[in-house]
Enzyme design. Structure first.
Site, short mmCIF file in Angstrom:
data_model
loop_
_atom_site.label_atom_id
_atom_site.label_comp_id
_atom_site.label_asym_id
_atom_site.label_seq_id
_atom_site.Cartn_x
_atom_site.Cartn_y
_atom_site.Cartn_z
N GLU A 116 0.89 -1.09 -0.06
CA GLU A 116 -0.04 -0.14 0.05
C GLU A 116 0.82 1.25 -0.13
O GLU A 116 1.99 1.34 0.79
CB GLU A 116 -0.91 -0.01 1.32
CG GLU A 116 -1.93 1.00 1.07
CD GLU A 116 -3.09 1.29 2.40
OE1 GLU A 116 -2.27 0.91 3.53
OE2 GLU A 116 -3.89 1.58 2.23
N GLY B 42 3.60 2.43 10.81
CA GLY B 42 3.39 1.58 12.01
C GLY B 42 3.03 0.10 11.81
O GLY B 42 3.60 -0.69 12.41
N MET C 237 0.59 -2.64 8.76
CA MET C 237 -0.17 -2.59 7.69
C MET C 237 -1.12 -3.70 7.66
O MET C 237 -0.64 -4.87 7.94
CB MET C 237 0.77 -2.70 6.36
CG MET C 237 0.26 -2.95 5.01
SD MET C 237 -0.97 -1.66 4.47
CE MET C 237 -1.92 -2.45 3.59
N ASN D 54 -2.66 -5.78 5.62
CA ASN D 54 -2.62 -6.88 4.66
C ASN D 54 -3.75 -8.15 5.00
O ASN D 54 -3.44 -8.57 6.21
CB ASN D 54 -1.33 -7.70 4.35
CG ASN D 54 -0.30 -6.66 4.21
OD1 ASN D 54 -0.40 -5.89 3.28
ND2 ASN D 54 0.94 -6.77 4.88
N HIS E 69 -6.57 -0.91 15.23
CA HIS E 69 -6.63 -0.21 14.11
C HIS E 69 -6.71 -1.16 12.73
O HIS E 69 -7.58 -1.28 12.07
CB HIS E 69 -5.63 0.88 13.83
CG HIS E 69 -5.28 1.57 12.52
ND1 HIS E 69 -5.82 3.06 12.43
CD2 HIS E 69 -5.14 1.31 11.23
CE1 HIS E 69 -5.92 3.51 11.29
NE2 HIS E 69 -5.10 2.41 10.56
N GLU E 70 -5.52 -2.06 12.80
CA GLU E 70 -5.41 -2.97 11.60
C GLU E 70 -6.54 -3.92 11.67
O GLU E 70 -7.21 -4.41 10.49
CB GLU E 70 -4.18 -3.71 11.79
CG GLU E 70 -2.81 -2.78 11.89
CD GLU E 70 -2.65 -1.66 10.67
OE1 GLU E 70 -3.42 -1.88 9.70
OE2 GLU E 70 -2.38 -0.65 11.00
N HIS F 186 -9.50 -2.74 9.95
CA HIS F 186 -9.32 -2.72 8.45
C HIS F 186 -9.71 -3.92 7.93
O HIS F 186 -9.85 -4.04 6.55
CB HIS F 186 -7.86 -2.30 8.11
CG HIS F 186 -7.38 -0.90 8.03
ND1 HIS F 186 -8.25 0.05 7.17
CD2 HIS F 186 -6.35 -0.23 8.39
CE1 HIS F 186 -7.46 1.12 7.33
NE2 HIS F 186 -6.54 0.90 8.10
ZN LIG Z 1 -4.98 2.24 8.58
#
Ligand SMILES: [Zn+2]
Length: 1035
Positions: free
Chosen positions: A292, A425, A427, A429, A461-462, A465
């Site tokens: 990303e 920080g 990602m 995936n 946070h991840e 996502h």
């Molecule tokens: Zn994010």
């Protein structure tokens, strides 16, 4: 992605708020050796004479590396003359030829130029005489196919049949089969990709992305017949075009196969190499991915735009002793030639290319089942003792999200991997989330409560996502905020329910700081609408900023407050269910909200005003008796004229107004909370006479409020007599707003300083942290103008109003994350002063505190401040450097490194930066933190800025133009400047970069910030001096 500039919990101002700060025309340290900012017996500081001495050191120590010597010398105030020529050399305007060599001889250049001109002229003529879109078959999904889109020239000199930056929509990929062999000895990899493609419109070409890959051959299967095909390359757009022998017909499927090789990347994106040292000092390598936003194309040819979703079957050839991981669980492992093993992973769900991931290396893990999903946390073997916390947190959070979204996590497994070299920080995936070590590893002995908070927040946070971003993805990067704003927002919602003790819920301070930070950035003219037009890779990279993350989250909070928790959650679920495995625009989310809520309010109409316009509103409240009048305009800090608020271009109907939802007024000593939604913003009539008024309850609305002379006087009086009548967040909000208004000249600085004096009685952290943030910005600017007495007077003032609170919180047995944040903000601001004035009295007064210090049971969160103090002496610095080398926990290392970088000795600082840039004993991924830390201190700040200028090319190579890291470096090294000379210097540096930086939005922001600083100093310096003089006179 989770991006954050400062791993350690610095005060917000140090992270973002760059309103004021720093230094006069006379302060160029290289020019004036007489000025000495601090007493020489305390701080080692290098004026010009020492700089020359350092140059000597450069010759002596670094003579094996001419370039290093030269850059060190330049860094030390030597001539900058050579820079532009070196820039010119490397900025060849020609694409690379296939063997990678650049720079064609000039005669050939001329011929080629003539040839290109010829082609351009003929193509223009042809286009002119042909009906629209003849050439742009399938390309008309981009509006405005204009004459400027003349076809470019491919690397082999032929016409490249596509001019757009975006791919044509004539074909769509359905499925990729990818075989990769990364070689961790040669650091190269080879790949073979086979794509099943469906044809949407008749065409004779397939245009897709590829960057830095050496295409060895390509073939296409059409109607069961194989054809070798030619591939044209156009590196400027990272595109290749496959010329198909016969026209592909709408509805037809074909299979495209491409063989290629490439090097593992030296940066932190694409398929890149990472290393770590074992306990015995051996270097081990692994290969990891970070795609990303636009780097999947550097690992395999693909349709690298988020709405080209497809399924992926990935096979990785690896050494026996390595492990390979990818998005999906491993299906089968087969021995293949040369003693290698091939791991084949299950076919993925339908997803975007930027979410594809694979890692090869010697990693170890622990695992646990979470409601049918196998959750594993991986790290290098040496750090297995630091992964337990992450596993527990992940399981808990995953279960929370499944319940909240009412959709099960769709994959069988979820891996979280700490990668030793990592830029962001973390990602998200799908199924294989990657982290930097400091955001995933938690060491019981050396990690602190705030470290735990960060690890939990980043995981939260991840995981958000996995639904918001992975399951439902934005159509294009202009709506990146849908991903990032939502994931940021969900951090607070999920942690409130899963880890309330960490104090990172919506009710805690952290989210408040997020909103205030976003508003500060948004008040600049260089800001952008949250949904902004983006096209090029750099523009896409630039979307990863505070606006997408923090403003996005702030708008969602405002909307949730308006709609209610329940409606908001139901709307979210509807959105996720409706668009699962698909792509969306902002409007789709609003439509889902509209379906759920009652009919009166049109969420789409309302939110458009917030997402399509940049800036945040300033509401002016005037009150007469029972009448309250409201007026809104844009809160714009402008330097062009005296009256600096109205954005006249946009007119007065700037925003719709969900902000009346939080109106508090006091009527005859009792509160009335008015929470009605007003459709018109003009006059509100209440039943009784208003005594005082406070808008924007808890700062949940994204706007600031001006109460006028009279209104502010009443509020200041209220804070001084009975501040607890307002909530903690409201108090912090008032502090924020009054300083914002002071920067516009709408209230005087004196009024703002007057207001913060109430803090003498404040026990809560949010108002303290906000006040420190505002005052720190001023101190930085004053300090760097070498007005050291004035800076000292300000610190005396701060200490006088906050010492009670400091005594209250410091060194208590149980210290909460909130309190630590407050104390760190204070100590960080006070810096050296904190040792002399804050710590010393404590040490003398209280023997238990002394013991705390001596016997090391100091809260680990205060470690950094204590280390920074230690790093001020030469012995202390050496001791810490040794400690740094031995430390095994990434978070501890980071704290020590920041302490080392806070030295005032520029020789040491240069050594640190070079050591890190060359990836010796300090990882290059940590270089930004060294630069940022150095930028805070008078003296070293110029050293850091020079270093950035001298090493710009290398920094951009490593961290990517436009990336969050580069944005952060630019902001932190320049936001302190407040003089016209520095403004010119910054401007001319970035101008000289041309397409290697001058076009960045963050550069405009940096320049605008310096202009605003100059204006602030012109306006307020006198007031500040006088105010402090009067204050001292009185006391
Ligand atoms: Zn994010």
């Amino acid at each position: 992605t989770f991006c954050f500039p400062d791993r350690a919990p610095l005060p917000r101002n140090m992270i973002e708020n760059s309103m004021f700060e720093e230094e006069p025309d006379v302060v160029d340290l290289a020019k004036d050796p007489r000025i000495h900012p601090l007493e020489s017996d305390e701080i080692e500081y290098e004026p010009r004479s020492s700089r020359l001495l350092v140059r000597g050191l450069g010759e002596h120590d670094l003579d094996e590396d001419e370039e290093d010597y030269e850059s060190s010398a330049r860094l030390l105030g030597m001539s900058f003359m050579n820079r532009s020529s070196s820039l010119r050399n490397s900025a060849s305007s020609y694409g690379r030829s296939s063997d990678g060599s650049c720079a064609l001889p000039s005669v050939r250049t001329l011929c080629l130029g003539a040839f290109v001109m010829g082609i351009i002229v003929s193509v223009v003529m042809v286009i002119y005489f042909l009906p629209k879109c003849t050439f742009a078959k399938g390309g008309c999904h981009k509006e405005n196919q204009t004459m400027e889109q003349v076809y470019p020239i491919a690397t082999d000199g032929r016409v490249f049949p596509w001019a757009g930056v975006r791919l044509p929509s004539s074909v769509t990929p359905l499925h990729y089969e990818l075989v990769l062999h990364p070689n961790l000895i040669t650091m190269n990899f080879s790949g073979f990709v086979q794509m099943t493609i469906t044809v949407n419109q008749d065409t004779n070409k397939i245009v897709l992305h590829s960057s830095g890959l050496k295409i060895e051959g390509a073939a296409i299967t059409l109607a069961a017949r194989n054809h070798l095909v030619q591939v044209l390359e156009y590196p400027t757009h990272n595109q290749i075009a496959v010329l198909v022998p016969e026209t592909l017909v709408k509805g037809q499927n074909c299979v495209l196969m491409i063989n290629y090789t490439a090097s593992l990347s030296d940066s932190y994106s694409g398929f890149y190499k990472s290393s770590y040292k074992t306990k015995t000092g051996e270097t081990r390598w692994l290969a990891a991915t970070q795609f990303e936003p636009v780097a999947a194309r550097t690992a395999f040819p693909c349709f690298d735009e988020p709405d080209f979703k497809a399924t992926f079957l990935i096979k990785i050839n690896r050494e026996k002793h390595h492990k390979a991981l990818s998005n999906m669980p491993k299906n089968v492992s087969t021995p293949i030639e040369n003693g290698l093993v091939q791991d084949e992973f299950c076919v993925s769900v339908k997803m975007s290319t930027y979410l594809v991931a694979f890692i090869v290396g010697e990693l170890q893990n622990i695992s646990k089942d979470a409601n049918g999903t196998l959750v594993s946390v991986y790290a290098v073997p040496e750090k297995q003792d630091q992964i337990q916390y992450a596993l527990e947190a992940t399981v808990k959070l995953l279960e929370f999200y499944e319940k909240y979204f009412k959709i099960n996590y769709p994959l069988q497994k979820l891996d979280l991997v700490a990668v030793p070299d990592f830029q962001a920080g973390a990602m998200e995936n799908w199924g294989l989330i990657t982290f930097t070590e400091t955001t995933l590893l938690y060491d019981n002995e050396t990690s602190s409560l705030l470290d735990k908070q960060i690890v939990t927040i980043v995981i939260a946070h991840e995981l958000a996502h996995q639904w918001f971003g992975n399951l439902v993805t934005m159509k294009w990067w202009n709506d990146l905020w849908l991903n990032e704003g939502f994931a940021t927002f969900m951090e607070y919602t999920s942690i409130a329910k899963t880890f309330p003790d960490l104090q990172a819920s919506e009710d805690d301070d952290k989210f408040l700081y997020t909103r205030l930070k976003a508003m500060a950035k948004d008040s600049l003219n260089s800001s952008h609408p949250i949904s902004a037009k983006v096209e090029t890779s750099e523009q896409v990279e630039e979307m990863f900023d505070s606006i997408s993350y923090e403003k996005g989250a702030s708008l969602l909070l405002m909307l949730k407050t308006l709609l209610s928790e329940d409606v908001f959650q139901k709307g979210t679920i509807d959105y996720l269910k409706t668009y699962s495995y698909g792509n969306t625009k902002s409007d789709d989310l609003w439509e889902s909200m509209n379906k759920i809520k009652d009919k009166k309010l049109d969420v789409k109409e309302l939110m458009k005003t917030w997402t399509h316009q940049k800036g945040c509103p300033l509401v002016t409240v005037t009150n007469k008796g029972k009448q309250i009048q409201l007026r809104q305009e844009r809160y714009l800090r402008s330097f062009s004229s005296g009256s600096s608020t109205s954005d006249t271009r946009q007119g007065a109907h700037y925003y719709l107004d969900p902000f009346c939802m939080s109106l508090w007024i006091l009527i005859e000593k009792k509160f009335v909370r008015i929470s009605t939604f007003y459709s018109q913003l003009d006059t509100i009539e209440v039943a009784d006479e208003v005594v005082w008024i406070k808008f924007n309850l808890n700062m949940n609305g994204y706007y600031i409020v001006d109460y006028g002379e009279d209104g502010w006087a009443k509020l200041i009086n209220l804070l001084k007599t009975n501040h607890t009548i307002l909530s903690e967040k409201d108090r912090a909000g008032l502090i924020n707003n009054i300083f914002a208004l002071a920067s516009l000249g709408r209230v005087t600085l004196k009024q703002a300083l007057d207001l913060v004096q109430y803090l003498v009685t404040e026990n809560c952290t949010a108002p303290v942290v906000e006040a420190l943030s505002q005052l720190d910005s001023i101190i930085k600017m004053v300090e760097k103008r070498e007005l050291l007495n004035l800076a000292k007077a300000m610190k005396d003032f701060i200490y006088s109003i906050l010492q009670r609170g400091l005594k209250l919180h410091l060194f208590t047995e149980e210290i909460s994350p909130k309190e630590i944040t407050g104390i760190n903000a204070l100590l960080g601001l006070m810096n050296i002063y904190s040792v002399q004035v804050c710590f010393v009295p404590f040490l003398q007064l209280d023997s238990t505190v002394l013991r705390t210090f001596l016997f090391g049971s100091l809260p680990t969160d205060l470690m950094k401040t204590v280390f920074s103090v230690g790093a001020l002496t030469s012995d202390g610095w050496k001791f810490l450097l040794d400690m740094y080398t031995r430390a095994s926990s990434a978070t501890e290392k980071m704290k020590i490194l920041e302490a080392l970088a806070s030295t005032y000795d520029v020789r040491k600082l240069i050594w640190l930066m070079q050591e890190s840039l060359q990836e010796n004993s300090i990882k290059t991924q940590d270089l930004p933190y060294i630069i940022i830390t150095a930028s805070k201190n008078l003296g070293p700040h110029l050293c850091a800025w020079n270093f950035v200028q001298e090493n710009w090319e290398k920094l951009v190579q490593k961290f990517h133009l436009g990336s969050f890291t580069i944005q952060n470096i630019i902001t932190k090294t320049t936001s302190h400047f407040s003089t016209r000379n520095r403004l010119r210097e910054v401007q001319s540096f970035f101008d000289s970069l041309k397409d290697k930086g001058s076009q960045l939005r963050i550069v405009q922001e940096a320049i605008e910030t310096i202009q605003l600083n100059i204006q602030w100093m012109d306006r307020n310096l006198g007031t500040l001096q006088e105010w402090l003089r009067n204050r001292t006179g009185l006391s």
